[in-house]
Write a protein that holds these residues in place. Sequence first.
Motif: not given
Lengths: 329, 329
Positions: B45, B49, B54, B56, B151, B153
Amino acid sequence: MKKEKLETIELDHGGGGQKSSELISAIRNIISDKGKWKNQMDDGATLKVGNQYLVFTTDAYIVDPIFFPGGDIGKISVCGTINDLAMMGAIPQGLSLSMVIEEGFSVKDLLKISQSIQKASREAGVPIVTGDTKVLPKGKIDKIEITTAGVGLAKKIISNSGAEIGDVIITSGDLGEHTVALLSSRFNYKTKIISDSKTLNKEMQLIAKFVHSAKDPTRGGLAANIIEIAEKSKVKIVLKEELLPYKKETLAIAGLLGIDVLSFASEGRFIAAVSEKDAKKVLQILRKFNLEAKIIGKVEKGRGVFLKTVLGSLRPIEMPRGKLVPRIC
Amino acid sequence: MKKEKLETIELDHGGGGQKSSELISAIRNIISDKGKWKNQMDDGATLKVGNQYLVFTTDAYIVDPIFFPGGDIGKISVCGTINDLAMMGAIPQGLSLSMVIEEGFSVKDLLKISQSIQKASREAGVPIVTGDTKVLPKGKIDKIEITTAGVGLAKKIISNSGAEIGDVIITSGDLGEHTVALLSSRFNYKTKIISDSKTLNKEMQLIAKFVHSAKDPTRGGLAANIIEIAEKSKVKIVLKEELLPYKKETLAIAGLLGIDVLSFASEGRFIAAVSEKDAKKVLQILRKFNLEAKIIGKVEKGRGVFLKTVLGSLRPIEMPRGKLVPRIC
């Protein structure tokens, strides 16, 4: 005997007490690389992203029984991870949720657990955004295991090492009721007490600016968690015996089973260190959420955690050890 | 019979095929709230940000045997989650790792698994930053279960729905060798093939700007994963039989066991859709990593996934179903 202990994993390694710390330290030493992340020994790790911090945490849940007074495995798997983020001053943004299910598990129970997950997630305003589902042959897992991870964003991190001399220690309410609820259903013991499982992010968001250090006393209970704050903050903490936050029935079941009530877990309570001058404001805010928050002790110069008895003597509080700590999450 | 099937969870529900999708859809409908997150039906998902995304994701790993040629449960638990992030165009930032261990599990094996986690994490440059460890009584879990979440980016998300008409489909190398390695150790079958488990984030970082859609074909193999890309992208994909990326030995063991090789899983390979004009560049970059990358098909107008046989006929590729899909992660 000693040798055998070093060769295989024992139940105590997962209890949240002394043995647990030793095993976790050994594994952490191998697998943890710091990289750009910080606070890895707190409830979560943090990474600077732009002008804020990303907070990341995880927990695995296997609980017996899976349904208990006041909740179920689904509810605590949501509460636990949201609360770990909230304790660090983060606003939880989303959770991942993975389920490992035993073949033959009831679809009705699975849907009930899923609805409970949905309810807790909606109440907290924190969505479940990604997941995984595995099914194992009968006998390869005990009913169902859930692992959640969570990400949060924070402007400022609240650390376990943040308690300051002169602070007071507050609790958001009476402790240990999650353990009482689980033990009562496990041993068929009659009690009105239900699990205290609850998400705490909304409360924490309002008081975060006053909080120097906070923990939700899950595994290991008040004892393990207040000791962690004292050790990491390099301070002495003195709790007052007459202010200990336990209901009579909680104390009664602890006495009956011969287990130290200070090791009884909660899944929806926190302990926090705040300046004495801010304590009144914090308690007022928490009471608006119908929480029976109160001051239970204070932070002093020195080391260790002590219980000041009603007779005035100081008794050291020690880390819960071994099988006497019931596994409750 | 039909009724009973609806009342309890079956092994097929976790296989990654048709049944798996139905169960996951039912649970997802209950527990997933979108909130501000997107792409929840992809491998992870995403949340905006600041000026980036982000990403995850999570996966649970229980594998039998836990040590196999070319890897172990620790290695794949790191590779799988890093690769899910990489497939979405994210640069993985850190992993969480939770272990559920059976009482009596060998400390030596646990340390070996931990070292393997460390090695995979260091090679990828992605640290394990937070974790949890639980120990269950003997018989309540089969040896060890690991759940990782990750996580990452990203400046730009690569989505399963991104394949475009005119794209070619490339693979980063031969597929299915993770399944071969696992089955060979499970059935004591002699083979030189080892698990293809490998982190792919460094490769993906270099080719991300050319990639329209990418997946690592783990559970469900090439069949399930290419079908997912075709369905979500609303295109037709035609793979060429003579270009199918399987070694002779992989085809042999699939034939021997009567299992469709297209359902064999990899834990360190990807399939991707890229513009025909960029394909050469992408293959050159991947070959610098010693990957045997090649084109295996193309994206056309229409729907469905087909295999163009050497004789020129089109055979539809279908979603793997039921127990014929061996569970390999």
